[in-house]
Write a protein that holds these residues in place. Structure first.
Motif, short mmCIF file in Angstrom:
data_model
loop_
_atom_site.label_atom_id
_atom_site.label_comp_id
_atom_site.label_asym_id
_atom_site.label_seq_id
_atom_site.Cartn_x
_atom_site.Cartn_y
_atom_site.Cartn_z
N ILE A 22 -5.62 35.11 36.80
CA ILE A 22 -4.31 35.72 36.58
C ILE A 22 -4.39 36.68 35.39
O ILE A 22 -3.86 37.80 35.43
N GLY A 23 -5.08 36.24 34.34
CA GLY A 23 -5.22 37.08 33.16
C GLY A 23 -6.01 38.34 33.44
O GLY A 23 -5.61 39.45 33.04
N ILE A 24 -7.14 38.21 34.13
CA ILE A 24 -7.99 39.38 34.38
C ILE A 24 -7.33 40.34 35.36
O ILE A 24 -7.50 41.56 35.25
N LEU A 25 -6.57 39.83 36.30
CA LEU A 25 -5.84 40.72 37.21
C LEU A 25 -4.77 41.52 36.46
O LEU A 25 -4.50 42.68 36.78
N THR A 26 -4.18 40.88 35.44
CA THR A 26 -3.21 41.59 34.58
C THR A 26 -3.92 42.69 33.79
O THR A 26 -3.42 43.81 33.68
N VAL A 27 -5.08 42.35 33.23
CA VAL A 27 -5.87 43.33 32.47
C VAL A 27 -6.27 44.50 33.37
O VAL A 27 -6.23 45.67 32.96
N MET A 28 -6.66 44.20 34.61
CA MET A 28 -7.07 45.26 35.53
C MET A 28 -5.90 46.18 35.89
O MET A 28 -6.09 47.39 36.08
N SER A 29 -4.70 45.62 35.97
CA SER A 29 -3.53 46.47 36.24
C SER A 29 -3.25 47.38 35.04
O SER A 29 -2.88 48.55 35.21
N TYR A 30 -3.45 46.85 33.83
CA TYR A 30 -3.28 47.68 32.62
C TYR A 30 -4.34 48.79 32.58
O TYR A 30 -4.04 49.93 32.21
N ASP A 31 -5.57 48.44 32.97
CA ASP A 31 -6.64 49.44 33.03
C ASP A 31 -6.28 50.57 33.99
O ASP A 31 -6.50 51.75 33.69
#
Length: 309
Positions: free
Chosen positions: A110-119
């Motif tokens: 969940i955290g990394i998917l959030t980071v990827m959306s920010y990227d």
């Protein structure tokens, strides 16, 4: 003494009592496991070996693939072994470890998917500042925070679940140790610790969802303003796969953890658990790479080099 004996091990659910069907189940799960393993290892190797894939986007994708590889390895092999050996037991310690790993990896995803959306937001909405914002140090810190959050959730859920008293049946109506299935076996009247843990998990997932939604609102508003249809298509091709993965993972996880706990086993519970623990590790590489020209090019390059040698 009886309760102590029951606490020494749990019994995972068998898909069927038929030996033939169990072998088919084992073969099917083994095929899925091997496919998911090869897909995710391939992405990890490609993003390491090809210099063109050393951007933040592929750095995050590499860690997502590693997480997917660990997630499917935490649940499926045990189910395969149990089907082949016609057993259904898992030790108490094994159940604790399995639940901890599943929650840790789900929290990390969940955290990394959030980071990827920010990227993607920075790449599309602030392209001139992308390299300044998404520096190597920042990417590593975002990754570390995601792992830390997943680990914290894993500890909270494990402590909250196994601090409960278990009595009566020790049969888990699930093919791996999961919080909703274990709560059905508890005879504790107070579930304060696990309720607090679930509340923290829900707040964490909801805050991630809000960040993802906000990122994509800005992304789509920027993309629709692009004058070129080709530019719009390219931007959408990098965002839509991520959006599909996020939606599938969060929806199935929310259904599994937020639906009321019932005493009777439900096929829907099993189906939902398969969707968020088995399907994402298998489909994520396909979804991300199906329209990704960089990864296709890297794969062709490696295959050509192997053929040449």
């Amino acid at each position: 003494m009886a309760n102590h004996t029951l606490m020494m091990e749990f019994l995972l659910m068998k898909f069927t009592e038929s030996w033939t069907l169990l072998m088919l189940h084992a073969a099917f799960f083994l095929m899925i496991f091997l496919v998911a393993t090869m897909e995710n290892i391939l992405i990890i190797l490609l993003t390491i070996l090809d210099q063109r894939l050393h951007s933040p986007m592929y750095f995050f994708l590499r860690h997502l693939s590693f997480s997917d590889l660990c997630l499917i390895s935490a649940t499926v092999p045990k189910s395969i072994v149990n089907s082949i050996t016609f057993t259904d037991s898992i030790s108490f310690l094994g159940c604790v470890i399995q639940l901890f790993l599943v929650v840790l990896l789900a929290g990390f995803e969940i955290g990394i998917l959030t980071v990827m959306s920010y990227d993607r937001y920075v790449a599309i909405c602030r392209p001139l500042h992308y390299e300044a914002i998404m520096k190597t140090g920042v990417c590593v810190q975002l990754m570390a925070v995601s792992w830390f959050n997943g680990g914290a959730l894993g500890i909270l859920y494990s402590v909250g679940t196994f601090s409960l008293n278990f009595c009566g049946s020790n049969k888990i109506h699930q093919f791996f140790c999961d919080v909703p299935a274990l709560l059905k076996l508890s005879c504790s009247e107070e579930h304060t610790t696990i309720n607090i843990s679930v509340a923290i998990g829900v707040c964490y997932a909801f805050s991630c969802l809000v960040c993802i939604v906000l990122s994509y609102v800005h992304i789509f508003s920027t993309v629709l303003k692009l004058p070129s249809r080709q530019s719009q298509s390219k931007a959408f091709s990098t965002c839509l796969p991520h959006l599909i993965v996020v939606s599938a993972f969060l929806v199935t996880g929310a259904v599994a953890y937020l639906k009321p706990v019932s005493s009777a086993p439900s096929p829907i519970d099993l189906l939902v658990s398969v969707f968020y623990s088995v399907v994402p590790p298998t489909l994520n590489p396909i979804i991300y790479c199906l329209r990704n020209k960089d990864i296709k090019s890297a794969l062709r390059k490696i295959l050509w080099n192997m053929k040449s040698t």
